[in-house]
Design an enzyme around this catalytic site. Sequence first.
Site, mmCIF file in Angstrom:
data_model
loop_
_atom_site.group_PDB
_atom_site.id
_atom_site.type_symbol
_atom_site.label_atom_id
_atom_site.label_comp_id
_atom_site.label_asym_id
_atom_site.label_seq_id
_atom_site.Cartn_x
_atom_site.Cartn_y
_atom_site.Cartn_z
ATOM 1 N N THR A 13 -16.440 -96.798 53.533
ATOM 2 C CA THR A 13 -15.123 -97.348 53.844
ATOM 3 C C THR A 13 -14.017 -96.593 53.121
ATOM 4 O OG1 THR A 13 -16.283 -99.457 53.772
ATOM 5 C CG2 THR A 13 -13.900 -99.534 53.994
ATOM 6 N N LYS A 104 -16.161 -98.848 39.606
ATOM 7 C CA LYS A 104 -15.933 -99.808 38.516
ATOM 8 C C LYS A 104 -17.192 -100.067 37.712
ATOM 9 C CE LYS A 104 -16.712 -103.800 41.443
ATOM 10 N NZ LYS A 104 -16.692 -103.133 42.757
ATOM 11 N N GLU A 128 -8.120 -95.150 39.207
ATOM 12 C CA GLU A 128 -7.169 -96.212 39.552
ATOM 13 C C GLU A 128 -7.761 -97.218 40.534
ATOM 14 O OE1 GLU A 128 -3.652 -96.778 38.501
ATOM 15 O OE2 GLU A 128 -4.453 -98.592 39.405
ATOM 16 N N VAL A 131 -9.983 -100.873 39.801
ATOM 17 C CA VAL A 131 -9.450 -102.216 39.543
ATOM 18 C C VAL A 131 -8.259 -102.489 40.468
ATOM 19 C CG1 VAL A 131 -8.472 -103.793 37.837
ATOM 20 C CG2 VAL A 131 -10.071 -102.012 37.100
ATOM 21 N N LYS A 204 -14.105 -105.448 36.041
ATOM 22 C CA LYS A 204 -12.707 -105.013 36.112
ATOM 23 C C LYS A 204 -11.937 -105.356 34.840
ATOM 24 C CE LYS A 204 -12.765 -105.132 41.155
ATOM 25 N NZ LYS A 204 -12.608 -105.992 42.344
ATOM 26 N N GLY A 301 -10.565 -103.000 50.559
ATOM 27 C CA GLY A 301 -10.313 -102.483 51.902
ATOM 28 C C GLY A 301 -10.109 -100.990 51.874
#
Lengths: 432, 432
Positions: A13, A104, A128, A131, A204, A301
């Site tokens: 994705t 993560k 970046e 989280v 996170k 997403g």
Amino acid sequence: MRTINIGIIGLGTVGSGVIQIIQKHHDDFLNHQGVDIQITRVASRRDNVAREYGLMDVFSFDGMDVVNDPAIDIVVELVGGTGIAKDIILAALRAGKQVVTANKALMASMGAEVYEAAREGQTAIFYEAAVGGGIPIIGPLKNYLDANEISSIMGIVNGTTNYMLTRMSQNHLSYEDALAQAQKKGYAEADPTADVEGYDAAAKIAILASIAYNSRVTLDDVPTEGISALSATDIAYADEMGYCIKLLAIANRSEEGIDIRVHPTMLPKSHPLCAVNGVFNAIYVVGDFVGETMFYGQGAGSGPAASAVVGNIIEVARQLAADMPILEHCTCTDEVSLRPMDRLRTRYYLRFPVYDRPGVFAQIAEAFAAHNVSLYSVVQRGTVSSDVDEQENTTDVVVVTHHALEADMQAALAEIAQTETTAGVPALIRVV
Amino acid sequence: MRTINIGIIGLGTVGSGVIQIIQKHHDDFLNHQGVDIQITRVASRRDNVAREYGLMDVFSFDGMDVVNDPAIDIVVELVGGTGIAKDIILAALRAGKQVVTANKALMASMGAEVYEAAREGQTAIFYEAAVGGGIPIIGPLKNYLDANEISSIMGIVNGTTNYMLTRMSQNHLSYEDALAQAQKKGYAEADPTADVEGYDAAAKIAILASIAYNSRVTLDDVPTEGISALSATDIAYADEMGYCIKLLAIANRSEEGIDIRVHPTMLPKSHPLCAVNGVFNAIYVVGDFVGETMFYGQGAGSGPAASAVVGNIIEVARQLAADMPILEHCTCTDEVSLRPMDRLRTRYYLRFPVYDRPGVFAQIAEAFAAHNVSLYSVVQRGTVSSDVDEQENTTDVVVVTHHALEADMQAALAEIAQTETTAGVPALIRVV
């Protein structure tokens, strides 16, 4: 102008989103940022995505082909997890390549090893997207809030559980129905454990705490409680009392060390985190000069996560294009200790399903008094508790305490559990 | 390690905050960011602040003493305005010094000249504090959302008016009472024009639009309408209809150019900007991949603004300390044109104070129909309008339209103003 060659490993994705952004905005990056970013290699277990985006001529099934290609400046690791992704990242860093990742799990559990590899290779790693998905939070913490001593971070960092809590609150769904809806919408996995038990949020907050408090906090350091024990009853009671319930990932600086934890939390409705609904994420950060800030957006997403990944790619590419050494932030650690959970002082909401007999209040109140827990309010709800067998009349006793020590609270609860009046496991929600 | 010498010009609220942060956190910046930041010179019209912070030995009454000192690496301009501040900034940039400023007026009106001076001096200017106070927004737009084509920015960027609107909404205060409260609390100036008429917000959205759309938008380009004509009646009606009213600074990318404006706006209560209350600011940004994001915090005050200024100082200092050229973002412009306000298509809320006579609805409806404005709802309120003399019975007709063209709306309003039924100036609020 020097071309910056990137190699993307993992075409799921997020990887697809990264390709889409670069194919759509290549010329914008060239004109506005002065970087010519080329997708010079891609690797994945399957070739469908490479085929879809016309990248078969640079495709490989083996991620190491990307790492070992001397032309590659930036390795973009989007496989995830701590298996092959770890080998790829460590090898890339040791080979002196810049790394951008959304991983993560790796950063939350093996950050020290990763940074050591970056030091060996005299290079840097950016994450970046690990989280808050598309929300800029790691960069702002490092670059824009760095004038501050951060005192508190509270994050809604898991979209699945926030969607479920929003449905439970707004549509009065049960936990089971909310989970079923989330799964139907594709927001929850078939096995939802990592989300609903809070492990995703724990990873996170370990990352954010490490950055904000210049320390090394790992996933294993985070006392974690998910939402699977949360009932619609408690959400309704909280609502009546003027509170929302959110699964918060919390990291506070305290005199006794870093106070870090993940659990369902009651917040007054006026708190900005209460307005964060559905799959949205938000990270609320307090600093000694900036005061309260909050960063809001989509935590998952393809587009949002890819936005964060490409932001990092541009950041690195600009420095490479200017022939500059990559400016890495401090990867040092102040070795701040962690404050054990039982030293937490907070307010508590409790709901005891009890048999409807005389003396019930008294037994509960005495146990709290014996353990220094002072009560703010006690209400016996007129309803029959939903949590117990109805062999005998039961009811809910709802208690809100003043600030109390977690150790005292647990001791009081252990004592109350021994009494004959309790008809089930009490619900406990910490209050901010 | 090379010491980075900064000179601060202007020791008011923000300047004092900058001194406080650096005096408190100097060692943190050294240990974590690797920069040794020294306040090597300060200048101000008065010496009280320099005296308070033990800086009399580096104090001067003349800002140019700071600019002309060859030891100074970074000039921190906190005088504000477009007078002496302009001379200071242009001279500092031409002399090759890095500049950090909070000066929204200068950046919103003379950005082109400032950037030209920076080009001449081969240096750069940073101004995070100019918009949103402590909220990181300029940096994130440039560095973390830069993978996106930004389609929309909507900001609550003026704390004074947001405080007043919050009081008008939550406490049902009149505009005058809300202003008096804001002045009493120190949130509004004795002459509140720049805040209540929207000029402050216009300067800020000009800056954000210039960055987001790679263009040159100045304060004069922004059609601006403040809150001084807003009545408690409209806020109450909006509330009933499920909307909040906020003074929004808006900049959208449209096919006809940049759509930029400042005006009171009705937003559905579920919009995250509706939860931004009191003196807090928030900037809501939509990008093609990241989707919706929002950045929230304190838009004014010593600590928040100083946090942003020092964030910029560290950013520059780290690059200077590493002997790197300062990485400036594109100061080029795509020369995107502006879309004139009369090409706006939006929904409108209107309240007409009218004489309570037969045919009132019909006259208003006909005028709208004649100018292609389609009505979504029309309600005659049973109350007597508060806006007119009570020589004759008057009432409010409240209209919400479908999307209509601003030019058509203005033509319809001009026609309605000629009719005998209208008993006062109608209230118009645009709806998002």
